[in-house]
Write a protein that holds these residues in place. Structure first.
Motif, PDB file in Angstrom:
ATOM      1  N   VAL A  10       1.033  -1.176  -0.332  1.00  0.00           N
ATOM      2  CA  VAL A  10       0.188   0.268  -0.080  1.00  0.00           C
ATOM      3  C   VAL A  10       1.038   1.637   0.143  1.00  0.00           C
ATOM      4  CG1 VAL A  10      -1.981   1.826   1.320  1.00  0.00           C
ATOM      5  CG2 VAL A  10      -2.176  -1.477   1.406  1.00  0.00           C
ATOM      6  N   ALA A  11       2.182   1.279   0.645  1.00  0.00           N
ATOM      7  CA  ALA A  11       2.661   2.243   1.335  1.00  0.00           C
ATOM      8  C   ALA A  11       3.219   3.016  -0.480  1.00  0.00           C
ATOM      9  CB  ALA A  11       3.995   2.664   2.227  1.00  0.00           C
ATOM     10  N   GLY A  12       3.871   1.420  -1.091  1.00  0.00           N
ATOM     11  CA  GLY A  12       4.307   1.783  -2.527  1.00  0.00           C
ATOM     12  C   GLY A  12       3.496   2.169  -3.599  1.00  0.00           C
ATOM     13  N   TYR A  39       3.310  11.768   3.169  1.00  0.00           N
ATOM     14  CA  TYR A  39       3.521  11.898   4.784  1.00  0.00           C
ATOM     15  C   TYR A  39       2.622  10.539   4.482  1.00  0.00           C
ATOM     16  CZ  TYR A  39       2.173  12.276   9.832  1.00  0.00           C
ATOM     17  OH  TYR A  39       1.429  11.900  11.182  1.00  0.00           O
ATOM     18  N   ILE A  40       1.543  10.399   4.068  1.00  0.00           N
ATOM     19  CA  ILE A  40       0.704   8.523   4.422  1.00  0.00           C
ATOM     20  C   ILE A  40       1.830   7.761   4.241  1.00  0.00           C
ATOM     21  CG2 ILE A  40      -1.147   7.380   3.699  1.00  0.00           C
ATOM     22  CD1 ILE A  40      -2.584  10.543   3.184  1.00  0.00           C
ATOM     23  N   SER A  41       2.415   7.674   2.344  1.00  0.00           N
ATOM     24  CA  SER A  41       3.576   6.674   2.773  1.00  0.00           C
ATOM     25  C   SER A  41       4.460   6.326   3.478  1.00  0.00           C
ATOM     26  CB  SER A  41       3.794   6.757   1.080  1.00  0.00           C
ATOM     27  OG  SER A  41       4.791   7.938   1.266  1.00  0.00           O
ATOM     28  N   LYS A  47       4.747   1.421   9.489  1.00  0.00           N
ATOM     29  CA  LYS A  47       3.957   0.752  10.539  1.00  0.00           C
ATOM     30  C   LYS A  47       4.302  -0.578  10.253  1.00  0.00           C
ATOM     31  CE  LYS A  47       0.355  -0.940  13.288  1.00  0.00           C
ATOM     32  NZ  LYS A  47       0.631  -0.819  14.317  1.00  0.00           N
ATOM     33  N   ALA A  48       4.762  -1.094   9.003  1.00  0.00           N
ATOM     34  CA  ALA A  48       4.843  -1.944   8.225  1.00  0.00           C
ATOM     35  C   ALA A  48       6.164  -2.525   8.461  1.00  0.00           C
ATOM     36  CB  ALA A  48       4.664  -1.652   6.962  1.00  0.00           C
TER      37      ALA A  48
END
Length: 113
Positions: A10-12, A39-41, A47-48
């Motif tokens: 998701v971050a990617g 920021y969100i990524s 978190k991961a």
């Protein structure tokens, strides 16, 4: 695949959005949107990293971002296509997948202890 690896993916994907946005931003609102996506990524990536090794997760994160950005720019925004680009994206993805396959699952490590 566990939740933490899904967070890396998701971050990617979010990285693809903000990296593509860098080229196409033209006003304050779009620049603010890019800042929020960055920021969100990184929050999702952090978190991961609670359960995924940093080196592998970061390689997967940047690999998804790089390959995805090239594909989005080619398919959606009409950047030039070449077979060599496709070959190198394939090599990049093979490396990312290889890293994921050889990285031990942290949940399984904890169960073994």
């Amino acid at each position: 695949m566990n939740l933490h690896w899904m967070l890396v993916i998701v971050a990617g994907i979010i990285e693809i959005l903000w990296a593509t946005g860098l080229k196409h931003a033209s006003n304050l609102i779009t620049w603010l949107g890019i800042a929020v996506l960055i920021y969100i990524s990184f929050v999702v990536l952090l978190k991961a990293l609670e359960k995924v090794p940093v080196a592998t997760a970061y390689a997967v994160f940047t690999g998804i971002g790089t390959a995805g950005t090239v594909l989005v720019e080619t398919v959606i925004f009409g950047e030039s296509f070449s077979w060599s680009k496709l070959l190198f994206i394939g090599l990049l993805l093979a490396g990312v997948i290889g890293l994921k396959l050889v990285t031990a699952d942290p949940d399984k490590k904890e169960e073994a202890i």
